[in-house]
Write an enzyme that holds these catalytic residues in place. Structure first.
Site, PDB file in Angstrom:
ATOM      1  CD1 TRP A 266     -10.888  96.031   9.140  1.00 31.75           C
ATOM      2  CD2 TRP A 266     -10.899  95.314   7.013  1.00 31.75           C
ATOM      3  NE1 TRP A 266      -9.696  95.373   8.898  1.00 31.75           N
ATOM      4  CE2 TRP A 266      -9.684  94.913   7.605  1.00 31.75           C
ATOM      5  CE3 TRP A 266     -11.129  94.974   5.677  1.00 31.75           C
ATOM      6  CZ2 TRP A 266      -8.696  94.205   6.926  1.00 31.75           C
ATOM      7  CZ3 TRP A 266     -10.145  94.263   4.991  1.00 31.75           C
ATOM      8  CH2 TRP A 266      -8.947  93.892   5.622  1.00 31.75           C
TER       9      TRP A 266
ATOM     10  CG  LEU B  13      13.122 105.003   6.073  1.00 30.61           C
ATOM     11  CD1 LEU B  13      13.058 106.026   7.202  1.00 30.61           C
ATOM     12  CD2 LEU B  13      12.346 105.532   4.852  1.00 30.61           C
TER      13      LEU B  13
ATOM     14  CG  ASP C  28      -7.584 112.069   7.086  1.00 27.40           C
ATOM     15  OD1 ASP C  28      -8.138 111.256   6.328  1.00 27.40           O
ATOM     16  OD2 ASP C  28      -8.210 112.778   7.889  1.00 27.40           O
TER      17      ASP C  28
ATOM     18  CG  ASN D  83      -5.574 109.753   0.416  1.00 27.94           C
ATOM     19  OD1 ASN D  83      -4.751 110.638   0.530  1.00 27.94           O
ATOM     20  ND2 ASN D  83      -5.296 108.479   0.632  1.00 27.94           N
TER      21      ASN D  83
ATOM     22  CG  HIS E 226      -7.654 105.956  -1.533  1.00 29.38           C
ATOM     23  ND1 HIS E 226      -7.464 106.665  -0.370  1.00 29.38           N
ATOM     24  CD2 HIS E 226      -8.937 105.505  -1.476  1.00 29.38           C
ATOM     25  CE1 HIS E 226      -8.578 106.635   0.354  1.00 29.38           C
ATOM     26  NE2 HIS E 226      -9.484 105.946  -0.295  1.00 29.38           N
TER      27      HIS E 226
HETATM   28  C1  FPP Z   1      -7.131 108.565   4.392  1.00 28.32           C
HETATM   29  O1  FPP Z   1      -7.797 109.344   3.455  1.00 28.32           O
HETATM   30  C2  FPP Z   1      -6.329 107.522   3.805  1.00 28.32           C
HETATM   31  C3  FPP Z   1      -6.558 106.189   3.890  1.00 28.32           C
HETATM   32  C4  FPP Z   1      -7.703 105.563   4.544  1.00 28.32           C
HETATM   33  C5  FPP Z   1      -5.682 105.226   3.295  1.00 28.32           C
HETATM   34  C6  FPP Z   1      -4.254 105.617   3.146  1.00 28.32           C
HETATM   35  C7  FPP Z   1      -3.842 105.125   1.850  1.00 28.32           C
HETATM   36  C8  FPP Z   1      -2.989 105.764   1.014  1.00 28.32           C
HETATM   37  C9  FPP Z   1      -2.289 106.994   1.331  1.00 28.32           C
HETATM   38  C10 FPP Z   1      -2.754 105.279  -0.338  1.00 28.32           C
HETATM   39  C11 FPP Z   1      -2.119 103.991  -0.441  1.00 28.32           C
HETATM   40  C12 FPP Z   1      -0.951 103.737   0.389  1.00 28.32           C
HETATM   41  C13 FPP Z   1      -0.120 102.770   0.069  1.00 28.32           C
HETATM   42  C14 FPP Z   1       0.916 102.383   1.046  1.00 28.32           C
HETATM   43  C15 FPP Z   1      -0.185 102.092  -1.211  1.00 28.32           C
HETATM   44  P1  FPP Z   1      -9.373 109.435   3.550  1.00 28.32           P
HETATM   45  O2  FPP Z   1      -9.930 108.513   2.541  1.00 28.32           O
HETATM   46  O3  FPP Z   1      -9.798 109.179   4.952  1.00 28.32           O
HETATM   47  O4  FPP Z   1      -9.611 110.905   3.160  1.00 28.32           O
HETATM   48  P2  FPP Z   1     -10.823 111.832   3.646  1.00 28.32           P
HETATM   49  O5  FPP Z   1     -10.569 112.133   5.093  1.00 28.32           O
HETATM   50  O6  FPP Z   1     -10.660 113.023   2.780  1.00 28.32           O
HETATM   51  O7  FPP Z   1     -12.077 111.067   3.404  1.00 28.32           O
END
Ligand code: FPP
Length: 254
Positions: free
Chosen positions: A72, A134, A23, A25, A40
């Site tokens: 989604w 792994l 979490d 990103n 991301h």
């Molecule tokens: C949460 O961050 C992350 C996600 C919803 C998606 C996870 C995806 C990745 C780590 C990148 C891609 C992974 C692969 C396997 C290619 P958020 O957007 O909820 O962050 P926030 O809480 O700061 O809004």
């Protein structure tokens, strides 16, 4: 001076199975004045580095929450971006995964993923099936309650087919109907990056006895040194599984 990378022996008590809620990103990117998608993209790099580090340390299984059933609800452009990132990741990382003896698996309601993602996923899963290093398990269109419902449906189906009597259904037997299938150890350690104290519908059944570590470090910044710090913290925890000593592992029966 460069410090040598720690060896598995440097961690007295490594978890067999690590699960991660990746979490932070979006917030990490916003704090830099960049779009959420940038977070991301950099997060995908963390995914690659952390997977390699877990393989190097000899961790048995790593489960990553890559896309939840609730994701989604995000804006269409962000969902499309995440799906295309995943697709590109599968193409780009195929070779590295195979070279590192990593076996790819996926859990979730995979049938509703876009066809190109599903195709690429199935391709890498099949190609990496013989690997015995792994196990990297991607949770995609995953929800913990949905997983328990799906397992209950399969158990009922087995019952209707005469393969399972109600009194035979105990915790161990029920767990065999979960997405990962029989013989998979529960996570010993659940890590959540980005600082929020929530489980977010992740592995609800499987984390019953997991040690939980929440770190403020957002996923795009989560790299090997923070993983090592958490592994050392895990090593200091005493796991009692509801009993009185570290040897009392859960048995599923009274
Ligand atoms: C949460 O961050 C992350 C996600 C919803 C998606 C996870 C995806 C990745 C780590 C990148 C891609 C992974 C692969 C396997 C290619 P958020 O957007 O909820 O962050 P926030 O809480 O700061 O809004």
């Amino acid at each position: 001076m460069t410090r040598r990378a720690p060896a598995p022996e440097d961690f007295p008590n490594l978890p067999r199975h690590i699960a991660i809620i990746m979490d932070g990103n979006g917030r990490w990117a916003a704090a830099r004045g960049r779009p959420r998608t940038y977070g991301h993209r950099v997060g995908a790099r963390s995914t690659r580095l952390i997977t390699e580090e877990c393989a190097r340390l000899g961790i048995e299984r790593l489960t990553l929450y890559a896309f939840s059933a609730e994701n989604w609800k995000r804006p269409r452009e962000e969902v499309d971006f995440l799906m295309s990132l995943l697709s590109r990741y599968l193409v780009r990382e195929r070779k590295t995964l195979l070279e590192n003896n990593i076996r790819l698996e996926a859990i979730g309601r995979l049938e509703t993923l876009p066809a190109p993602v599903r195709r690429r996923l199935e391709d890498v899963i099949a190609a990496s099936r013989p690997n015995d290093g792994l196990s990297l398990c991607m949770a995609l269109n995953y929800g913990g309650r949905a997983e328990i419902i799906d397992a209950a449906r399969r158990a009922m189906q087995a019952g209707l087919e005469g393969a399972l009597r109600p009194e035979e259904l105990d915790e161990a037997r029920f767990a065999e109907f979960l997405y990962a299938g029989p013989g998979v150890p529960d996570p010993d350690l659940l890590i959540r990056t980005g600082g929020d104290f929530r489980v977010s519908n992740f592995l609800l059944w499987e984390i019953s006895y997991a040690e939980i570590v929440v770190t403020d470090v957002p996923w795009p910044q989560f790299r090997a040194p923070e993983l090592h710090r958490i592994l050392r913290e895990y090593g200091r925890r005493e796991r009692r599984f509801g009993g009185l000593g570290p040897a009392s592992a859960p048995t599923g029966s009274p």
